[in-house]
Design an enzyme around this catalytic site. Structure first.
Site, short mmCIF file in Angstrom:
data_model
loop_
_atom_site.label_atom_id
_atom_site.label_comp_id
_atom_site.label_asym_id
_atom_site.label_seq_id
_atom_site.Cartn_x
_atom_site.Cartn_y
_atom_site.Cartn_z
N ASP A 1 34.29 36.16 34.98
CA ASP A 1 34.98 37.44 35.68
C ASP A 1 35.60 38.15 34.67
O ASP A 1 36.35 36.97 33.19
CB ASP A 1 35.68 36.21 36.16
CG ASP A 1 36.01 37.13 37.69
OD1 ASP A 1 35.82 37.21 38.96
OD2 ASP A 1 37.19 38.23 37.88
N TYR B 1 31.92 53.07 46.70
CA TYR B 1 31.23 52.18 47.03
C TYR B 1 30.39 51.92 48.07
O TYR B 1 29.40 51.75 47.57
CB TYR B 1 32.49 51.60 48.39
CG TYR B 1 32.15 50.32 48.02
CD1 TYR B 1 32.39 48.39 47.38
CD2 TYR B 1 31.57 49.46 49.22
CE1 TYR B 1 31.44 47.28 47.63
CE2 TYR B 1 30.64 48.20 49.94
CZ TYR B 1 31.52 47.56 49.14
OH TYR B 1 30.75 46.02 49.53
N ILE C 1 33.43 34.99 46.70
CA ILE C 1 31.53 34.84 47.77
C ILE C 1 31.19 34.16 46.07
O ILE C 1 31.05 33.33 46.34
CB ILE C 1 31.22 36.18 47.55
CG1 ILE C 1 31.49 36.74 48.90
CG2 ILE C 1 29.34 36.02 47.69
CD1 ILE C 1 30.90 37.83 49.52
N GLY D 1 31.89 37.01 39.05
CA GLY D 1 32.93 37.60 40.27
C GLY D 1 33.26 36.07 40.25
O GLY D 1 33.34 35.76 41.26
N VAL D 2 33.32 34.85 39.54
CA VAL D 2 33.22 33.43 40.37
C VAL D 2 34.57 33.25 40.61
O VAL D 2 35.42 32.16 40.86
CB VAL D 2 33.12 32.35 38.45
CG1 VAL D 2 34.24 32.70 37.53
CG2 VAL D 2 32.62 31.24 38.74
N LYS E 1 26.46 50.29 46.81
CA LYS E 1 25.68 50.05 47.05
C LYS E 1 24.01 50.57 47.31
O LYS E 1 22.92 49.26 47.60
CB LYS E 1 26.18 48.45 48.08
CG LYS E 1 27.66 48.05 47.77
CD LYS E 1 27.11 47.37 47.29
CE LYS E 1 28.31 46.57 46.53
NZ LYS E 1 29.11 44.92 45.57
N SER F 1 25.40 44.81 49.71
CA SER F 1 26.53 45.17 51.42
C SER F 1 25.75 46.13 51.89
O SER F 1 24.41 46.93 52.08
CB SER F 1 27.43 45.85 50.77
OG SER F 1 28.33 46.49 51.94
N1 LIG Z 1 34.07 40.89 51.37
C1 LIG Z 1 33.60 40.81 51.93
O1 LIG Z 1 33.30 41.71 53.31
C2 LIG Z 1 32.06 42.15 51.10
C3 LIG Z 1 30.80 42.49 52.08
C4 LIG Z 1 29.80 43.23 51.34
C5 LIG Z 1 29.67 42.67 50.05
N2 LIG Z 1 30.53 41.94 49.89
C6 LIG Z 1 30.46 42.05 48.06
O2 LIG Z 1 30.29 40.95 47.39
C7 LIG Z 1 30.50 40.95 45.56
C8 LIG Z 1 32.46 40.09 46.28
O3 LIG Z 1 33.19 40.15 46.49
P1 LIG Z 1 33.95 39.19 47.51
O4 LIG Z 1 33.97 39.76 48.84
O5 LIG Z 1 34.02 38.01 46.77
O6 LIG Z 1 35.53 39.79 46.79
P2 LIG Z 1 37.29 38.97 45.54
O7 LIG Z 1 37.42 40.87 45.49
O8 LIG Z 1 37.07 38.07 46.30
O9 LIG Z 1 36.13 39.16 44.29
C9 LIG Z 1 35.12 39.80 43.17
C10 LIG Z 1 35.27 39.48 42.42
O10 LIG Z 1 34.38 40.26 40.64
C11 LIG Z 1 36.20 40.54 40.04
N3 LIG Z 1 35.95 41.49 39.51
C12 LIG Z 1 36.00 42.83 39.63
N4 LIG Z 1 35.35 43.68 38.00
C13 LIG Z 1 35.35 42.92 37.49
C14 LIG Z 1 34.20 43.53 36.27
N5 LIG Z 1 34.90 44.24 36.04
N6 LIG Z 1 34.23 42.54 35.64
C15 LIG Z 1 33.80 41.35 35.94
N7 LIG Z 1 34.70 41.00 37.08
C16 LIG Z 1 35.19 42.17 37.92
C17 LIG Z 1 36.94 40.49 40.33
O11 LIG Z 1 38.19 39.88 39.39
C18 LIG Z 1 37.03 39.58 41.79
O12 LIG Z 1 37.58 37.49 41.64
C19 LIG Z 1 31.18 42.08 45.61
O13 LIG Z 1 29.86 42.52 45.02
C20 LIG Z 1 31.26 43.03 46.69
O14 LIG Z 1 31.30 44.62 47.38
C21 LIG Z 1 32.15 41.87 49.88
#
Ligand SMILES: NC(=O)c1ccc[n+]([C@@H]2O[C@H](COP(=O)([O-])OP(=O)(O)OC[C@H]3O[C@@H](n4cnc5c(N)ncnc54)[C@H](O)[C@@H]3O)[C@@H](O)[C@H]2O)c1
Length: 264
Positions: free
Chosen positions: A35, A156, A16, A11-12, A160, A116
């Site tokens: 990613d 979702y 996050i 998810g780079v 989690k 989460s």
């Molecule tokens: N942002 C929030 O409010 C929040 C809250 C709780 C948990 N999270 C968790 O944090 C993590 C990161 O989320 P974020 O907020 O940085 O979101 P984000 O959308 O900014 O980043 C997610 C990344 O995952 C990548 N991704 C998606 N599907 C993929 C796949 N099939 N293979 C490889 N990469 C893939 C995307 O391209 C993206 O770069 C997630 O697991 C999310 O559930 C986020």
């Protein structure tokens, strides 16, 4: 704390995962970012890969080197694409990648799963969560939905819930435990990233705003990354099978209210 360590971050390309990779590199780690989307910036080595299928996971596993110190499973989706895809990425792909890399993670290494607060319902759904957490590979989607009666809109939180349960199980799974590989989770509250915009569409502004109001502001990726990296480090060597909330106190606020702890 991380100097010279090989740290893999999924998810780079965004949010996050991006901040975790930047901070790890800043702290002297050799970062390998993964990613499905090509990032607009470059941090360490980038490997384009998709964790939503077994073939995608196998390709990533084959391309990664031995001697990995930590795997940060950050990639995830909001649920807007439906429960089957959400479960495949947020749980089955994450688990397949972790298990596929077990032999490439060094003894004493670390796996960090970004879960989460949305998964805290696992205690009310233990049977479903533990049964799903024990499934291997990528189960056939329509059978999975039917067997576990999963409503499309709950993909979702269920993904989690299973992830939090699997984190505890995995800490004692022989493939990890026999080589002292620790498995922990970090659970953010709402964090300002592109996924939060999608949560607002799925859950509604009111729900998200009420969580944010409880703690004064939404988190930022910079609030979460150091917690993930602490778990990568040897400073966390006795932390295993745990979930650390990085939520500004949101869980505490909800728990105090739900259990009436502030009443005298
Ligand atoms: N942002 C929030 O409010 C929040 C809250 C709780 C948990 N999270 C968790 O944090 C993590 C990161 O989320 P974020 O907020 O940085 O979101 P984000 O959308 O900014 O980043 C997610 C990344 O995952 C990548 N991704 C998606 N599907 C993929 C796949 N099939 N293979 C490889 N990469 C893939 C995307 O391209 C993206 O770069 C997630 O697991 C999310 O559930 C986020």
């Amino acid at each position: 704390m991380l100097f010279g360590k090989i740290i893999v971050v999924t998810g780079v390309a965004s949010g996050i995962g991006q901040r975790t990779a930047e901070l790890a590199a800043h702290m002297g780690a050799d970062v390998i970012g993964i990613d499905v989307v090509k990032p607009s910036h470059s941090i360490g080595t980038f490997l384009q890969g998709d964790i939503s299928t077994q073939a995608g996971v196998d390709e990533i596993v084959n391309a990664l080197p031995d001697g990995i110190d930590a795997l940060c499973n950050v990639a995830g989706v909001s649920g807007a694409g439906g429960a089957a895809l959400t479960l495949a990425i947020n749980f089955f792909g994450l688990k397949a990648l972790s298990e596929g890399l077990a032999n490439k993670i060094r003894t004493g290494g670390s796996i960090i799963n970004v879960a989460s607060m949305a998964g805290y319902g696992w205690r009310e759904n233990t049977q479903r969560a533990s049964a799903m957490a024990k499934l291997s590979g990528f189960p056939e989607p329509s059978k999975l939905m039917e067997d576990f009666a999963i409503p499309n809109e709950l993909g979702y939180p269920i993904s989690k819930e299973i992830l939090l349960v699997w984190t505890m199980l995995a800490a004692h799974q022989p493939m990890f435990k026999s080589r002292n590989i620790r498995v922990n989770a970090v659970s953010p509250g709402p964090v300002e990233t592109p996924i939060l915009t999608q949560f607002r569409q799925v859950l509604g502004d009111q729900r998200v705003n009420s969580d944010v109001d409880r703690v004064g502001r939404a988190g930022t990726p910079a609030d979460i990354a150091p917690v993930i990296l602490f778990l990568c480090s040897d400073a966390a060597r006795w932390v295993n099978g745990n979930n650390i909330a990085a939520d500004g106190g949101l869980e505490a606020s909800v728990t105090v209210e739900a259990l009436g702890l502030s009443k005298t």
